[in-house]
Structures are given as C-alpha cells and as structure tokens.
Design an enzyme around this catalytic site. Structure first.
Site, short mmCIF file in Angstrom:
data_model
loop_
_atom_site.label_atom_id
_atom_site.label_comp_id
_atom_site.label_asym_id
_atom_site.label_seq_id
_atom_site.Cartn_x
_atom_site.Cartn_y
_atom_site.Cartn_z
N SER A 22 0.86 -1.20 0.00
CA SER A 22 0.00 0.00 0.00
C SER A 22 0.88 1.23 0.00
O SER A 22 2.05 1.17 0.40
CB SER A 22 -0.86 0.01 1.26
N ASP A 23 0.32 2.36 -0.43
CA ASP A 23 1.05 3.60 -0.22
C ASP A 23 0.95 3.95 1.27
O ASP A 23 0.18 3.36 2.02
CB ASP A 23 0.49 4.71 -1.12
N TRP A 24 1.72 4.93 1.68
CA TRP A 24 1.85 5.31 3.09
C TRP A 24 0.48 5.59 3.72
O TRP A 24 -0.17 6.58 3.40
CB TRP A 24 2.73 6.55 3.19
N GLY A 25 0.02 4.66 4.58
CA GLY A 25 -1.22 4.89 5.29
C GLY A 25 -2.48 4.66 4.47
O GLY A 25 -3.59 4.87 4.93
#
Ligand code: GLC
Length: 730
Positions: free
Chosen positions: A265-268
């Site tokens: 996933s991308d950050w968060g």
C-alpha cells in the site's frame, strides 16, 4: 523455491506471519541512528517490541553501516532469522541526483533513462537498499498536480517505454546475483495522476476505457519488463479506494495481468479507507485490503492490530495471509537475502561509489538532454564569450535545483547556474544579483542592484522558477504562473529593453503568460539535478545543443486544463471546414491549443521535412506500412531532431484520439546534411478497446502524421483492409 518457503511459513506463528505484512519507518528499529524514537511512534500505533522484531520490512532507512547494524540486530531477535527488506524512494537518484522524471521524459532518451536508474540502483544497493519505490508511471494531464514532476508525461506509449527502461536500469537481469541492482516497485496503481482538479489525493473517476487506453499501459509495461512490486494509489478508482479495490487488484492486476509479485500500500493508504468512507474502522480497512490482495501495509497498524481477530472470527481465511507472506518471502529469496542478508551493503564501496565523478557526469549528460528550448527569438542564444552578462533571479545562485524526491542529494553539492557559467566564461564579465525571492518581493535594494547590473550588461539571463516544495507530493497549485515577485522583477528589467533569456527551474508545466511574451528566449530546465548549473551553462553557450522535447503540454492558461495532444475531436471541432462561428467547442477568451504542445522543442539550428511518403495506400493485417520522410539540417550548426510519428484512426467503434504517438527517431545532422528517416506501422499498432472492450483494429481510413512535434506535422493517408473482399473494393 517455494517448497522451502512454504515449510518456513509452516513454522511461523500467525503473529509472525502477520508481522511480515507490516512495513515500518526507520525510527522503529534498533541499531539505527534514530534509536530512541522507538517508543514514540510505536506507542501511538499500539505496536509492541515483539511486533517490531517480527516486522517484514523497513521504509526509508539507508546507509551501509546503519543497515548492517539493523539487519544484524534483527536477525538475532527474529526467532526464525527472517531478514528485513529495506525499501526507499530512489526516484531520480540516490545521492547523485538526476533531473526530475518529467525532465527525463523530455529527453526522449531511453538509454540515458535506463542508465540513470542503473546508477541510482548502484548507489542505493551499496548503501543497503533492496527495493526502490519507483518507477512512478502515472500518466498526467493536469500541471496543477504537484507530482507531475515524478511522471514522464501525458502519452501512454512514451510512458510505457520509459517504464521499461527504468525497470531494466533498477533491476538488471538477475537480482539474486547482481547485488548492485534493486527491485523496482511500479506506482501508483492506478491512475493517481488523474486526481480531480489537480488536487493531490483527490477523487479519480474515469471510465474503464480511459483507464485501459491511457492510464494503465505504463504499469503493464513495467510489469511486462519484470518489475517485482506494485504500490497502490491513494485515490479511488470507480468509487473504491485502490487499496481496497478488488476489481483493480484481484481481477485486473493478478488475474488478467497475471501479476504474482508483492503489492504494497502507499503510506497509510489502508487506514485511509476510513476517511474515504468505505471502512468504519481499522478492522474493516484491514479486511478490505487483505481481500483486495494488498500484501504489505505501509506505516499503519490495521493488519497488525486486526488480522488475527479477523481470522479467529472466520472473516478472513488464513490462506490469504499465507499467500501474502509467501510473496514477500519469495522476494527476499529472489534478492538472496536468506543467504546474504547484508546483500550489497558495503561501507568501503559506498564511500567510493556514491556521488562519484562518473555518476555526476551521467547526471550532467541527462540534464543537457532534458532541457527544452521553448523560444529563441533573434538567436539571442547561444550566448557568446565576450558578452557582458547579468545573471539575475532567485535561481542564479541556488542549490534548490534537485527537485522533490531527491533522496540523499545535497543542495549544497549541486552545481549552481552561476558556477556553471563562471566555469565557461570566467567571472569578470558575469554580474549576478538575486533580484527577488522565489515568492518574496524584491526589496528596494535588491531591485536597484538587479537594475544596476542589467543596465551595464549586453544580455540579461533570468533564473526563475518554483522552489522544490512548490511541486512534488502535496504540492498542488491552483495558479501555475511564476510567483508575482518574479513577474514583477521581469517587468522591471523589461523596461531596459535589453536582450533577455529566461531559464526556468520548476516541477510542472507553468502558465507562462507574462514571461514568454516578454523575453527573447526561454529554456525550460525543470529541476536539473546535481550537475544542473553545468549542464545549463553548456547549453546557454552552445557547447551542447538543446534536444529536449516536451512530454507534457504547456497550457495557454490554467483555464484550459486538462489540455493534452491525444484528445478527441468532439462533434463540433473548432476549425472544421463547416464550423459555425459560435456554436463549436471553443473558449470565448482563449485559444483551444496549448501554449506549447506535446513533443515541442527548439534547437539552435533549423530542420526541414520533405518528401514524406508511404509504401502503400492500403495494407492488410499481414502487411507492414513503411513511412519515409527526408529531414534536413537547414541551419549552420549541428543539431539533433526527434522525428515523431503519430497515427489517427478516422472512424472507430468508439471515438479515437486526434493523434497517437506510435514511434520516434533521434537524428543528428550536421549543417546541410539530410537523412531519410523510416518508420513502419503494422496492424497491431492500430488496435484499441472497442465498445465491448475487445482489443482489436478496424478496417478503415487512417492518417499518418510525421514531424518535429504533435502540432507541426505532415500528413499522409492509408487504409487498413481486413479481408480479400474489402481488398478488391479498396
Ligand atoms: C508517499 C508517496 C509514495 C512513496 C511513499 C513512501 O506518500 O505517495 O510515492 O513511495 O509515500 O515514501
């Protein structure tokens, strides 16, 4: 390979398996310079020491000694001795910084692009990195979006070629033996560049056709080139955030495309499904992400805090976790980390390799090729030795030329424009003044100083632009002109009626009103990287020729956006023979055309295109159409031209773009020299997604366009015929 890994997974507890799916930033790990911050972020995320010991990967930590210390400490504390993966954003260089990716896109030089990735990988790998979060291949049409600087532009074909080149450069041929390479992670899947209104993280809502025709090809190209990882995008696709989008991740990425690598996933982005409004809490976010096939959750604790319970209550099958762990362990195995957990990390070699002269020269060469000459009236360029030059502007002596995502690059080490010019012309005839701030108006003293040196100069060279955090992530701008302070400085200097050259340092196509009409020459330098000042100076004095061609349109004004060359004709195209005065697709106050079109760029010489011809007027599906055009250097200095070939399908099952780039050729010509440039077109290049999403070509009329950019082209017509009967009718 899998049977060993499967038996390892069999030995792992569920807690250990779930921890492999978690990626944490550097401060969480002992042995690193950041030690001591562990309690801070960990406590706020409810993560235990034990969990950190079982973590699968680290984000954003680099440096051979630090990685060695952390990996060795980790292996001691991890029960089964599973090594950490070290990942980081090495986008356009590690410490030797290359031009930003949009600039590299304007080089149209796939070899140098590949070389830049190879060098970035070499510097990163010796510093302990295993995976880079690149290439970013999001197609872009909206320069209000700050991350256009990270993309290679608006064309799916060109973006696909660059995606492949970057993957080749980062990964090489065999990651298990080539420890100077790193695994690549193509991002952001999918269509992050289509954020509504250019506002970062905003809604993306496209038809599947737009996705498949324009936004998806470059991701697919990266995967076809063997890219090991994919990163999810922050945005929604058809109303569902990418990180929880089963159609996008399971049906398309894994089933249709057959991707069985690691999906991070991308950050968060997993936890952000809560504010997106598709998850009530972290547990539901974890549920949706694991069902969609996200293997690693970056920097949020949904998996670590809820997957165990979700399995216990039967909401998630444990096999989904096992599959994710297997993909992660397979990547570790492929990188040779089980046998060599320190892989390429080597403090000695790091000192010798990182930021070495060869790497800086490679960056300089790519910067030379990435700059685009947009205007050069009265041949005010190239500058001549002996001229008195006033170099004025906030970028005259600035190291802020590396751009966003510049890794460990140091602004202090960057070659400033002033230094580059002094190394060619000396300092005696070169006066310099800042004139104003990037966004702060000139003081009276600054303005007087600028006017003073300009008054005594033969030529004024203006160094203007955006500072690097005016683009990049979360760097959207609604007004994409130069800051008013700089426009005011330019206007004051204009009153001196001297030849004026403007160098632009920026991360996006700008609205150049108040600039391009006020000066004699404009050189778009983007953020040119560690050797930027040297490269630009060589271009300014004609030691090298400007060869850059825009890979993203410059809008006439922000009101036009999105404006891109491969648009559709509409039912009321402006300029059609029978077009009415008013009731056509147009603006009342500005033209439809961009200020500078895709593919545009000038040289110090001129080129002529003649004798364009086709090998036939019709081709069958089995035949190849050859296109020839004679290109001549009609000027008096050598030059390099990027000859471009576009095609238009005149009538499809669905509307078809006015032009589609299908090929390009670089030709270097001496004054007076000419070359016959040949292209070929075959039926597969004419295929597209029909109304029913069948990917096929149609019999019918086509136009071939050939020329120096997407606007100034010569056109030739041909037909594709599909069977004997049509052949006889043709
Ligand atoms: C950022 C970016 C992504 C980057 C990641 C890790 O938010 O969107 O491109 O790779 O986080 O830094």
């Amino acid at each position: 390979m899998d049977h060993q890994l499967l038996s390892l997974i069999h030995q792992m507890t569920r807690e250990e398996k779930i921890a492999q799916l978690m990626q944490l930033a550097a401060p969480f790990f002992e042995g690193g310079e950041n030690e001591g911050q562990i309690t801070g972020p960990m406590a706020s995320m409810g993560i235990s020491e034990q969990t950190v010991r079982n973590a699968g990967s680290v984000l954003g930590l680099a440096g051979a000694k630090q990685v060695i210390d952390i990996q060795q400490a980790h292996l001691k504390s991890n029960r089964l001795g599973i090594p950490l993966l070290f990942m980081a954003d090495i986008i356009h260089g590690y410490r030797t910084i290359f031009p930003v990716t949009l600039a590299i896109g304007c080089s149209w030089d796939l070899e140098l692009a590949e070389k830049s990735a190879e060098i970035a990988a070499k510097e990163a790998a010796v510093s302990g990195i295993h995976v880079t979060f690149a290439p970013m291949v999001d197609l872009v049409r909206d320069p209000r979006w700050g991350r256009v600087m990270e993309s290679t532009g608006e064309d799916p074909y060109l973006n696909s070629l660059f995606a492949r080149a970057f993957v080749r450069g980062f990964q090489g041929k065999d990651l298990s033996t080539e420890t100077d390479r790193v695994a690549a992670c193509v991002k952001h899947f999918a269509a992050y560049g289509a954020a509504e209104a250019g506002r970062d993280y905003n809604t993306v809502d496209l038809s599947e056709r737009q996705l498949r025709e324009f936004y998806l090809p470059a991701y697919k190209a990266a995967l076809d080139e063997g890219c090991e990882m994919v990163m999810t995008a922050f945005n929604t696709v058809d109303g569902i955030p990418a990180s929880g989008n089963k159609w996008l991740m399971r049906d398309l990425l894994r089933e249709e495309w057959g991707f069985d690598g690691v999906l991070i996933s991308d950050w968060g982005a997993v936890k952000e499904m809560i504010p997106h409004g598709v998850a009530a809490d972290e547990a539901e976010a974890a549920h949706k992400a694991i069902q969609a096939g996200v293997d690693i959750e970056m920097m949020t604790p949904c998996y670590i805090n809820h997957l165990d319970t979700l399995v216990e209550i039967g909401a998630v099958e444990e096999r989904l976790i096992d599959e994710a762990v297997l993909r992660i362990l397979r990547l570790k195995k492929k990188l040779g980390l089980f046998e060599h957990p320190l892989r390429g990390a080597d403090p000695e070699r790091e000192r010798a390799i990182v930021f070495c002269e060869d790497h800086r020269q490679a960056s300089r060469k790519l910067a030379e090729k990435s700059c685009v000459l947009l205007k050069n009236d009265n041949n005010v360029l190239p500058l001549k030795l002996g001229q008195k030059i006033a170099l004025i502007g906030p970028f005259a002596k600035s190291g802020d030329i590396l751009g966003p995502w510049s890794g460990l690059g140091s602004k202090e080490e960057a070659v400033q424009l002033y230094d580059g010019m002094v190394s060619i012309m000396g300092a005696s005839l070169l006066a310099v003044a800042e004139g104003c701030g990037v966004e702060t108006a000139a003081t009276e003293q600054q303005m007087n100083e600028a006017l003073q040196i300009a008054h005594h100069a033969d030529v004024i060279v203006l160094a203007l632009g955006e500072h690097s955090d005016m683009s990049g992530e979360a760097g959207s701008r609604a007004d994409i002109r130069l800051p008013q302070a700089q426009l005011d400085l330019l206007a004051q200097l204009k009153s001196l009626n001297k030849p004026m050259v403007t160098i632009l340092f920026n991360g996006r196509p700008l609205d150049l009103h108040g600039v391009v009409d006020q000066v004699d020459a404009v050189l778009e330098a983007w953020f040119p990287g560690s050797e930027g000042g040297a490269a630009i100076a060589d271009l300014l004095f004609g030691n090298v020729q400007p060869v850059g061609r825009l890979s993203m349109s410059f809008p006439y004004s922000v009101g036009q956006i999105p404006v891109y060359y491969n648009a559709f004709n509409t039912g009321r195209p402006k300029g059609a023979p029978d077009a009415q005065e008013r009731y056509i697709s147009q603006y009342l106050d500005i033209p439809n055309e961009p200020l500078f079109p895709f593919g545009f760029g000038l040289s110090y010489t001129t080129f002529a295109y003649e004798d364009a011809q086709l090998s036939a007027e019709t081709i069958t599906e089995e035949q190849t159409l050859t296109i020839k055009v004679r290109v001549s250097n009609t000027g008096n200095v050598p030059g390099e031209e990027v000859v471009q070939l576009y095609v238009r399908d005149m009538s499809g099952d669905v509307v078809r773009p006015l032009k589609e780039l299908k090929a390009f050729r670089r030709v270097s010509l001496q004054p007076g020299e000419s070359e016959e440039v040949c292209f070929s077109i075959t039926e597969p290049q004419l295929r597209y997604y029909h109304a029913d999403y069948k990917y096929a070509s149609d019999a019918g009329d086509f136009i071939v366009y050939v020329g120096p950019n997407s606007r100034d082209t010569m056109e030739l017509r041909f037909q594709l015929v599909k069977n004997k009967q049509e052949m006889s009718e043709a």
